[in-house]
Structures are given as structure tokens and as C-alpha cells.
Design a protein around this motif. Structure first.
Motif, PDB file in Angstrom:
ATOM      1  N   ILE A 329       0.840  -1.200   0.000  1.00 42.27           N
ATOM      2  CA  ILE A 329       0.000   0.000   0.000  1.00 42.27           C
ATOM      3  C   ILE A 329       0.877   1.252   0.000  1.00 42.27           C
ATOM      4  CG2 ILE A 329      -1.651   1.338   1.359  1.00 42.27           C
ATOM      5  CD1 ILE A 329      -2.876  -1.071  -0.015  1.00 42.27           C
ATOM      6  N   ALA A 330       1.849   1.280   0.897  1.00 45.08           N
ATOM      7  CA  ALA A 330       2.755   2.425   0.964  1.00 45.08           C
ATOM      8  C   ALA A 330       3.528   2.580  -0.337  1.00 45.08           C
ATOM      9  CB  ALA A 330       3.717   2.264   2.138  1.00 45.08           C
ATOM     10  N   LEU A 331       4.006   1.460  -0.878  1.00 48.32           N
ATOM     11  CA  LEU A 331       4.811   1.519  -2.092  1.00 48.32           C
ATOM     12  C   LEU A 331       3.972   1.976  -3.288  1.00 48.32           C
ATOM     13  CD1 LEU A 331       7.666   1.030  -3.075  1.00 48.32           C
ATOM     14  CD2 LEU A 331       7.008  -1.295  -3.657  1.00 48.32           C
ATOM     15  N   THR A 332       2.718   1.532  -3.365  1.00 47.05           N
ATOM     16  CA  THR A 332       1.856   1.948  -4.470  1.00 47.05           C
ATOM     17  C   THR A 332       1.558   3.440  -4.399  1.00 47.05           C
ATOM     18  OG1 THR A 332       0.882  -0.250  -4.654  1.00 47.05           O
ATOM     19  CG2 THR A 332      -0.393   1.586  -5.549  1.00 47.05           C
ATOM     20  N   ARG A 333       1.302   3.947  -3.212  1.00 50.81           N
ATOM     21  CA  ARG A 333       1.110   5.401  -3.074  1.00 50.81           C
ATOM     22  C   ARG A 333       2.340   6.164  -3.527  1.00 50.81           C
ATOM     23  NH1 ARG A 333      -1.782   4.632   2.817  1.00 50.81           N
ATOM     24  NH2 ARG A 333      -3.932   4.472   2.043  1.00 50.81           N
ATOM     25  N   PHE A 334       3.509   5.612  -3.208  1.00 53.58           N
ATOM     26  CA  PHE A 334       4.762   6.243  -3.608  1.00 53.58           C
ATOM     27  C   PHE A 334       4.942   6.185  -5.126  1.00 53.58           C
ATOM     28  CE2 PHE A 334       9.329   5.564  -4.557  1.00 53.58           C
ATOM     29  CZ  PHE A 334       9.800   6.830  -4.231  1.00 53.58           C
ATOM     30  N   LEU A 338       5.449   9.147  -7.746  1.00 50.52           N
ATOM     31  CA  LEU A 338       6.541   9.215  -8.712  1.00 50.52           C
ATOM     32  C   LEU A 338       6.013   9.474 -10.128  1.00 50.52           C
ATOM     33  CD1 LEU A 338       9.028   6.316  -7.816  1.00 50.52           C
ATOM     34  CD2 LEU A 338       9.477   8.766  -7.675  1.00 50.52           C
ATOM     35  N   ASP A 339       4.867   8.894 -10.449  1.00 52.93           N
ATOM     36  CA  ASP A 339       4.318   8.991 -11.794  1.00 52.93           C
ATOM     37  C   ASP A 339       3.548  10.284 -12.019  1.00 52.93           C
ATOM     38  OD1 ASP A 339       4.096   7.750 -14.326  1.00 52.93           O
ATOM     39  OD2 ASP A 339       2.016   7.194 -13.891  1.00 52.93           O
ATOM     40  N   THR A 340       3.384  11.062 -10.956  1.00 52.74           N
ATOM     41  CA  THR A 340       2.632  12.320 -11.091  1.00 52.74           C
ATOM     42  C   THR A 340       3.494  13.500 -10.628  1.00 52.74           C
ATOM     43  OG1 THR A 340       1.597  11.842  -8.930  1.00 52.74           O
ATOM     44  CG2 THR A 340       0.361  11.222 -10.912  1.00 52.74           C
ATOM     45  N   ALA A 341       3.541  13.748  -9.331  1.00 53.72           N
ATOM     46  CA  ALA A 341       4.243  14.927  -8.820  1.00 53.72           C
ATOM     47  C   ALA A 341       5.737  14.904  -9.101  1.00 53.72           C
ATOM     48  CB  ALA A 341       4.000  15.051  -7.308  1.00 53.72           C
ATOM     49  N   ALA A 342       6.354  13.703  -9.090  1.00 50.56           N
ATOM     50  CA  ALA A 342       7.807  13.628  -9.236  1.00 50.56           C
ATOM     51  C   ALA A 342       8.264  13.683 -10.691  1.00 50.56           C
ATOM     52  CB  ALA A 342       8.327  12.347  -8.581  1.00 50.56           C
ATOM     53  N   GLN A 343       7.325  13.824 -11.630  1.00 45.61           N
ATOM     54  CA  GLN A 343       7.699  13.899 -13.043  1.00 45.61           C
ATOM     55  C   GLN A 343       8.179  15.296 -13.448  1.00 45.61           C
ATOM     56  OE1 GLN A 343       7.658  11.311 -15.534  1.00 45.61           O
ATOM     57  NE2 GLN A 343       7.609  10.081 -13.658  1.00 45.61           N
ATOM     58  N   SER A 344       8.214  16.209 -12.497  1.00 43.38           N
ATOM     59  CA  SER A 344       8.608  17.595 -12.798  1.00 43.38           C
ATOM     60  C   SER A 344      10.074  17.732 -13.159  1.00 43.38           C
ATOM     61  CB  SER A 344       8.312  18.486 -11.586  1.00 43.38           C
ATOM     62  OG  SER A 344       9.137  18.093 -10.486  1.00 43.38           O
ATOM     63  N   GLY A 345      10.887  16.790 -12.706  1.00 41.50           N
ATOM     64  CA  GLY A 345      12.322  16.910 -12.898  1.00 41.50           C
ATOM     65  C   GLY A 345      13.009  17.692 -11.807  1.00 41.50           C
ATOM     66  N   GLU A 346      12.265  18.123 -10.786  1.00 39.65           N
ATOM     67  CA  GLU A 346      12.814  18.951  -9.712  1.00 39.65           C
ATOM     68  C   GLU A 346      12.952  18.196  -8.392  1.00 39.65           C
ATOM     69  OE1 GLU A 346      14.078  22.029 -10.138  1.00 39.65           O
ATOM     70  OE2 GLU A 346      13.661  21.609 -12.251  1.00 39.65           O
ATOM     71  N   THR A 348      14.344  15.553  -5.731  1.00 41.98           N
ATOM     72  CA  THR A 348      15.677  14.991  -5.529  1.00 41.98           C
ATOM     73  C   THR A 348      15.590  13.571  -4.956  1.00 41.98           C
ATOM     74  OG1 THR A 348      15.986  15.717  -3.236  1.00 41.98           O
ATOM     75  CG2 THR A 348      16.504  17.309  -4.992  1.00 41.98           C
ATOM     76  N   GLU A 349      16.729  12.892  -4.984  1.00 37.38           N
ATOM     77  CA  GLU A 349      16.805  11.529  -4.447  1.00 37.38           C
ATOM     78  C   GLU A 349      16.415  11.496  -2.976  1.00 37.38           C
ATOM     79  OE1 GLU A 349      20.552   9.848  -7.144  1.00 37.38           O
ATOM     80  OE2 GLU A 349      20.921  11.072  -5.356  1.00 37.38           O
ATOM     81  N   ILE A 350      16.891  12.455  -2.201  1.00 34.08           N
ATOM     82  CA  ILE A 350      16.568  12.480  -0.772  1.00 34.08           C
ATOM     83  C   ILE A 350      15.087  12.745  -0.564  1.00 34.08           C
ATOM     84  CG2 ILE A 350      16.868  13.808   1.364  1.00 34.08           C
ATOM     85  CD1 ILE A 350      19.820  14.015   0.741  1.00 34.08           C
ATOM     86  N   GLU A 351      14.515  13.666  -1.328  1.00 32.45           N
ATOM     87  CA  GLU A 351      13.082  13.939  -1.206  1.00 32.45           C
ATOM     88  C   GLU A 351      12.266  12.695  -1.521  1.00 32.45           C
ATOM     89  OE1 GLU A 351      13.087  18.707  -2.357  1.00 32.45           O
ATOM     90  OE2 GLU A 351      12.779  17.196  -3.908  1.00 32.45           O
ATOM     91  N   ALA A 352      12.720  11.905  -2.502  1.00 34.67           N
ATOM     92  CA  ALA A 352      12.014  10.667  -2.836  1.00 34.67           C
ATOM     93  C   ALA A 352      12.080   9.674  -1.676  1.00 34.67           C
ATOM     94  CB  ALA A 352      12.607  10.065  -4.103  1.00 34.67           C
ATOM     95  N   VAL A 353      13.253   9.519  -1.085  1.00 32.85           N
ATOM     96  CA  VAL A 353      13.400   8.614   0.053  1.00 32.85           C
ATOM     97  C   VAL A 353      12.482   9.031   1.200  1.00 32.85           C
ATOM     98  CG1 VAL A 353      14.969   7.859   1.887  1.00 32.85           C
ATOM     99  CG2 VAL A 353      15.751   7.865  -0.478  1.00 32.85           C
ATOM    100  N   MET A 354      12.482  10.308   1.488  1.00 31.52           N
ATOM    101  CA  MET A 354      11.656  10.802   2.601  1.00 31.52           C
ATOM    102  C   MET A 354      10.171  10.613   2.316  1.00 31.52           C
ATOM    103  SD  MET A 354      13.831  14.251   3.576  1.00 31.52           S
ATOM    104  CE  MET A 354      12.768  14.712   4.945  1.00 31.52           C
ATOM    105  N   LYS A 395      18.833  15.375  -8.710  1.00 26.22           N
ATOM    106  CA  LYS A 395      17.442  15.496  -9.133  1.00 26.22           C
ATOM    107  C   LYS A 395      17.050  14.330 -10.039  1.00 26.22           C
ATOM    108  CE  LYS A 395      17.000  20.532  -8.867  1.00 26.22           C
ATOM    109  NZ  LYS A 395      16.723  21.777  -9.631  1.00 26.22           N
ATOM    110  N   LEU A 396      15.773  13.964  -9.964  1.00 25.36           N
ATOM    111  CA  LEU A 396      15.205  12.962 -10.854  1.00 25.36           C
ATOM    112  C   LEU A 396      14.866  13.669 -12.166  1.00 25.36           C
ATOM    113  CD1 LEU A 396      14.931  11.729  -7.978  1.00 25.36           C
ATOM    114  CD2 LEU A 396      12.757  10.737  -8.715  1.00 25.36           C
ATOM    115  N   GLU A 397      15.840  13.718 -13.048  1.00 24.82           N
ATOM    116  CA  GLU A 397      15.702  14.511 -14.269  1.00 24.82           C
ATOM    117  C   GLU A 397      14.832  13.804 -15.302  1.00 24.82           C
ATOM    118  OE1 GLU A 397      19.730  14.988 -15.445  1.00 24.82           O
ATOM    119  OE2 GLU A 397      20.166  16.545 -13.953  1.00 24.82           O
ATOM    120  N   ARG A 398      14.101  14.590 -16.071  1.00 27.63           N
ATOM    121  CA  ARG A 398      13.267  14.032 -17.140  1.00 27.63           C
ATOM    122  C   ARG A 398      14.158  13.389 -18.204  1.00 27.63           C
ATOM    123  NH1 ARG A 398       8.100  14.833 -17.220  1.00 27.63           N
ATOM    124  NH2 ARG A 398       7.957  14.716 -19.500  1.00 27.63           N
TER     125      ARG A 398
END
Length: 603
Positions: A329-334, A338-346, A348-354, A395-398
Motif C-alpha cells: 500500500i505504501a509503495l503503491t502510493r509512492f 513518482l508517476d505524477t508529482a515527481a515527473q517535474s524533474g525537480e 531529488t533523491e533524498i526527497e524521494a526517500v523521505m 534530481k530525478l531529471e526528465r
């Protein structure tokens, strides 16, 4: 948040501590000292008080060793840590040499050290490693000396205290079997092997055998201690008194004598004249020396708890299945994030972990991470054991791939899962290589195999599609996993090097083939699965084991090149996603549920 991103250590540690260590070497009449990363318990994650290699050198990697001499010092680190070792050590003080060629002992054998005295701490080394070190020292002309007091411990002026977390009972509803029954069964096996007792040196074995857990080690609920298990099912458990209380004593009962850890040497002396089982792969050389001095006959064999611990019982399988469903459940929300808000390219790796850790925290049942998350964006994903820090955060770049390998500790299970997702549009090459990795993952998930098969026999299945394209990966394909214990657990594994332990019903193992293009991207797909009992196959002659998947989280549908999959492989993907939707769909709602439906749509 539980995870930190500031890497401790650095060149200043070596500059400050090396002179202190060399004074101790001179005081003890030594010309050099071998410094392994291992501690007394062979822990994967070391308590701060046992980080001797980091204290002496400034290097904080999880694998390495060093030789420190009065006038020179050499640090050995493998390819994972080449850059980190160079950054964290002073080149004027330490030469950094790669592993495995020639390795620490190979390097020593090539030196001219006639008449030099090289020290080692028998508490930190297996007897096999001591033998290899002795052979190397002999070739170099050096005298090998077992130290009574580790010179690092003597020099370490501000050493943190040893961890003293309370040891707590682990409920039978999670363990499945009462500890008294476990001790009786293991004791009976010792008797059949001709042993009077076994010395248990692995904290994981203590945790499982006595149905206890602790908090002495990060990411793993281990109580640091030792035990002597007798063939009649009685036992002595050696634990620091500060960690114990009346509830623990009631739990252990009158068949287990609780003794202070400081009395361990006294307990070993009490084994005089007895045949004692001891595992040379997990027990340090010190135990063999002590038992020999006590007059015991040592029977070298695998830890008698290792196989019973690895073969999960019905309650453990049921519990870990439930833990994986929650974790999904937690992983699917994450993954939705990733597939929506994190597609901006802005992002970071640490923000994703958190963000992922926050989703797991919201479950309300996670006690800890099962290991520090691997969050690799772009070229960092090509480093299989990369650990993000504030200095390396990217950053998770496009137009790139993002690899996230993570897990949680729950009272009923331990999770470990890796997903690779596109940020922006993936290239055709990325999709082709992702699909090759997926084909290997499917082959290992779907295989049927006869009793007696080891992980080594199966490893090629995960690599076949990659090999046909001239590709490979330089890590194992699968490691054992505990139930509210270590995320890396033996004695079984799936890898190229030979492993003699057959895969048996109840053993949990990861399935994690990958591909890594240096400087560009990494791909890994990891689920946990367990071995099922051997069953007849219609028309067959031999009952076959199989694997049952524990992990539920959608794959990166946009990275799958459907044309590269066979009909059976497409069916596997669709069946897997159907199960993911069934397990997770009823626990999700709104936008995330709709996203999951699309992610699990038939291909």
C-alpha cells in the motif's frame, strides 16, 4: 524520519586517530595491525561503538579492511566504494587498494616484513580468515600476534557506549512456535550429531531460537548476546543485565538460565570435556581458542539454528504475507507520486526517500527500515549499492530512469523491494534492457525445480535474456530474508558462486536481476518469494518445488517492450498485476486506486 543522509567520517578522522593508534601499537610491541570492518557479532550493520575501521581511517563504507603500520597504512575497498574511500581518507596517510585484486591478505603476502610483528583481534575474525592471514604473514616473513586488547579500543578516547536496548519477547503468534519447542528440537538434532551442546554466536540465531528481539543494531531488531544450547533443550543466554527485566525472565522460563554477558568466558570453561558444535562461518576465532583452552572437543558444523530459521513455518509465512500487503500500500502510493508529482524533474533523491518513508510511517506498524534506502537517479542508479547523501543528492531529471530499493521492518515480516521507473520519456534502449531484466525476473519467479536444487543452479535463469544480448550484472540474484529479522539472511542464496544449501520449503529469497549502464542508468526489479512444497506435475515423474510471490507493487508498464515478451511471459505479467490489484485495490481509493487500475491493466 529514520534515515539520515550526512555521511560521517572523513580524512580528519584518520589524521586525528592514526597517531593515537600507533602509540598503542608501540606500547604493545607491534609493528602493524590488521583492521577488518567486521565486529564481534559479524553484524551487517554495526553499532557506532564497533565501527573500528571507520574510527581508524575515516572510511565509513560497509565493506573493507586496512593494515596500519608504524610508518604506513593501506585501506582496501571494493568497487562500490572507490570514490568514497578516496574522499574519506588522506592520501598522505593511506594508500587505497581495490578489492578483490589482490585483496588485503594477498597484498600482505607480497610485502617484505621479516621480523615484523603484525597484530590481529581474534574476536573480529573467523578461524578461516585467521588461517589465511597467518599464511600471508608467513610469506611476508612477519610474526602474527593475537592481541589481548584491541589497540583501537585502547586508543579510542571518546568511544560510544555499547548499545543497551531492552530485549523483549517476540509473540508466539508471530513466531509460530514456542521457544521451548524450538530449543528442544535443535537440542535433539545436536544429540543426533553427537554434540553435547552448541555455542550460538549469531544474534539472529538468538533472536529466533529464544523468540526475542532487541534494538542494538540499526535496521535489524537484534539483541546482541551469546548462548549455550544443550542437547537436552536447556540453555544459557548471555545478555548484558541492563537489557533484561522481569518480563523477559518470565518469558524465558526455568529451562533457560539468564546470565550476564561478562560471564561468557566462565560459561565456555564449563564446557570442558564436552563435544561442542560451533560454526566457523559465523563464530570468531576467539571462540575456538577459548573452547580449546577449556578442554572442549569442537565439532565444526553449521549453526544448528540456521536452517530451521531459514525455513519459515506457516505462521511466519502468513505474517510476512500480511506485512508485504501493507507495505505494498505504501509503495503503491509512492509509485503513484513518482508517476505524477515527481515527473517535474525537480524532485531529488533524498526527497524521494523521505516521501516513501513517510508513506510507510503512515501505516502505523513499521518499527524501522530494513536497510538504508537505495535511491538512484540517472547515473546513480548504475551503482547497485549507492547510498544518497547530502553531498551526492541528485534530481530525478526528465528523460532518465529512477531506481528505488527499500524495505521496512514490521513485527510480522521484513520487506525488501526494488522498482525502476521512467522520469519523463524513456529511450528505446532503456525499455529493451528493462524488458530483458523483466524476462529474467519472470523466469526465476515461474520456475519449477526438484528437491536438492540450490540457488546456484537457478541463477542462470535470471541472466539468460541479458546474456543473449551480451549483458550481465555483477551482483547476486537473490538473498535470504528473515521474518522481523535480517533483510540479508543465509545460508541459502541465488548467485553465480557455488552455494551448497538446497532451496527448501519456507525459505524466503529475493528475485532481483538487474542491468547497469555505467554513467547513465540502472535497472533492477526485485520481489521477495518463498519456496513452496514439492508437488506433482501432471504427466511428470518428480514432485517439484516452486516459488510463491510475497511482494505486491505494480511494475513499470511504460518500460515494458511487449513485443519482446513471449505469450507465457505476458500472461505472467497480467496474472501478477491481477493479484496486485486484488490484494491492494480494496485498500486504496480515489486517485491512487484509479492509477493502480491503469498500472495493472492487461498488456
Amino acid at each position: 524520519m529514520r534515515q539520515t543522509f550526512d555521511i560521517k567520517g572523513g580524512p580528519q578522522d584518520g589524521r586525528t586517530h592514526l597517531p593515537l593508534l600507533r602509540r598503542q601499537l608501540e606500547r604493545q610491541g607491534l609493528d602493524g595491525l590488521y583492521v577488518p570492518h567486521d565486529d564481534e557479532y559479524q553484524n551487517e550493520y554495526l553499532p557506532d561503538a564497533n565501527e573500528r575501521l571507520a574510527w581508524a581511517t575515516g572510511f565509513t563504507g560497509s565493506f573493507g579492511s586496512a593494515f596500519v603500520f608504524l610508518d604506513t597504512a593501506v585501506l582496501f575497498a571494493d568497487g562500490r566504494y572507490t570514490l568514497q574511500a578516496a574522499d574519506q581518507t588522506d592520501p598522505a596517510l593511506f594508500e587505497v587498494v581495490g578489492i578483490p585484486d589482490p585483496g588485503a591478505f594477498g597484498w600482505l603476502a607480497q610485502q617484505a616484513l621479516k621480523g615484523k610483528r603484525v597484530g590481529y583481534d581474534a574476536r573480529l575474525m573467523s578461524p578461516n580468515d585467521v588461517a589465511a592471514l597467518a599464511a600471508a604473514a608467513a610469506k611476508a616473513g612477519a610474526e602474527l600476534v593475537s592481541v589481548e586488547e584491541n589497540p583501537i579500543d585502547a586508543a579510542w578516547q571518546d568511544r560510544p557506549p555499547q548499545p543497551m536496548a531492552k530485549v523483549v519477547p517476540h509473540a508466539v503468534k508471530h513466531a509460530g512456535v514456542a521457544h521451548t519447542d524450538k530449543l528442544e528440537a535443535v537440542g535433539a538434532q545436536l544429540a543426533r550429531d553427537g554434540a553435547d551442546a552448541a555455542v550460538l554466536t549469531s544474534p539472529a540465531s538468538l533472536a529466533w531460537a529464544f523468540n526475542i528481539r532487541g534494538g542494538d543494531v540499526s535496521c535489524t531488531p537484534l539483541p546482541l548476546g551469546r548462548a549455550i544450547l544443550n542437547a537436552d533443550g536447556s540453555a544459557e543466554l548471555f545478555i548484558d543485565e541492563e537489557k533484561t527485566d522481569a518480563a523477559l525472565r518470565r518469558h524465558l522460563g526455568n529451562r533457560v538460565t539468564l546470565r550476564p554477558l561478562s560471564k561468557l568466558d566462565e560459561g565456555l570453561k564449563g564446557l570442558a570435556g564436552k563435544t561442542v558444535s560451533l560454526d566457523p562461518d559465523v563464530a570468531s576465532s576467539w571462540f575456538f581458542d577459548e573452547l580449546k583452552a577449556a578442554g572442549a572437543r569442537v565439532l565444526r558444523q553449521r549453526d544448528p539454528v540456521a536452517i530451521p530459521r531459514a525455513c519459515k513455518n506457516d505462521a511466519e509465512i502468513k505474517g510476512t504475507t500480511a506485512a508485504h500487503a501493507r507495505d505494498g500500500i505504501a509503495l503503491t502510493r509512492f509509485l503513484h507520486w513518482l508517476d505524477t508529482a515527481a515527473q517535474s524533474g525537480e524532485v531529488t533523491e533524498i526527497e524521494a526517500v523521505m516521501k516513501l518513508e513517510a508513506f510507510r510511517e503512515e501505516l502505523g506498524s513499521m518499527t524501522d527500515l530494513s536497510f538504508p534506502s537505495i535511491s538512484g537517479a540517472g547515473p546513480h542508479g548504475a551503482l547497485p549499492h549507492y547510498r544518497v547523501s547530502t553531498a551526492s543528492d541528485r534530481k530525478l531529471e526528465r528523460g532518465s530512469l529512477f531506481l528505488i530499493d527499500s524495505g521496512g521492518q514490521y513485527l510480522d515480516g521484513t520487506t525488501d523491494v526494488t522498482r525502476t521507473v521512467p522520469i519523463g520519456e524513456a529511450t528505446d534502449e532503456m525499455r529493451a534492457n528493462y524488458t530483458r531484466v523483466l524476462k529474467g525476473h519472470i523466469a526465476l519467479a515461474a520456475v519449477r525445480f526438484p528437491p536438492g536444487t540450490t540457488g546456484t543452479h537457478l541463477d542462470v535463469l535470471a541472466r539468460h535474456a541479458l546474456w543473449q544480448a551480451g549483458l550481465d550484472y555483477q551482483h547476486g540474484t537473490g538473498h535470504g530474508v528473515g521474518v522481523y529479522l535480517g533483510v540479508h539472511e543465509g545460508p541459502h542464496r541465488i548467485a553465480k558462486p557455488w552455494n551448497a544449501v538446497p532451496l527448501m520449503p519456507g525459505m524466503i529469497v529475493s528475485n532481483e536481476p538487474g542491468f547497469y549502464k555505467a554513467g547513465e542508468y540502472g535497472i533492477r526489479i526485485e520481489n521477495l518469494q518463498y519456496v513452496t512444497p514439492a508437488e506433482d506435475i501432471l504427466g511428470g515423474e518428480i514432485a517439484m518445488h516452486g516459488f510463491e510471490c510475497l511482494t505486491f507493487a505494480p511494475l513499470a508498464r511504460d518500460l515494458i517492450d511487449i513485443k519482446m515478451l513471449s505469450k507465457d511471459e505476458r500472461k505472467w505479467v497480467n496474472d501478477y498485476h491481477k493479484r496486485v490489484m486484488k490484494v491492494l485495490g480494496r485498500k486504496l481509493d480515489g486517485e491512487v486506486k484509479e492509477w493502480l487500475k491503469a498500472a495493472c491493466a492487461r498488456i
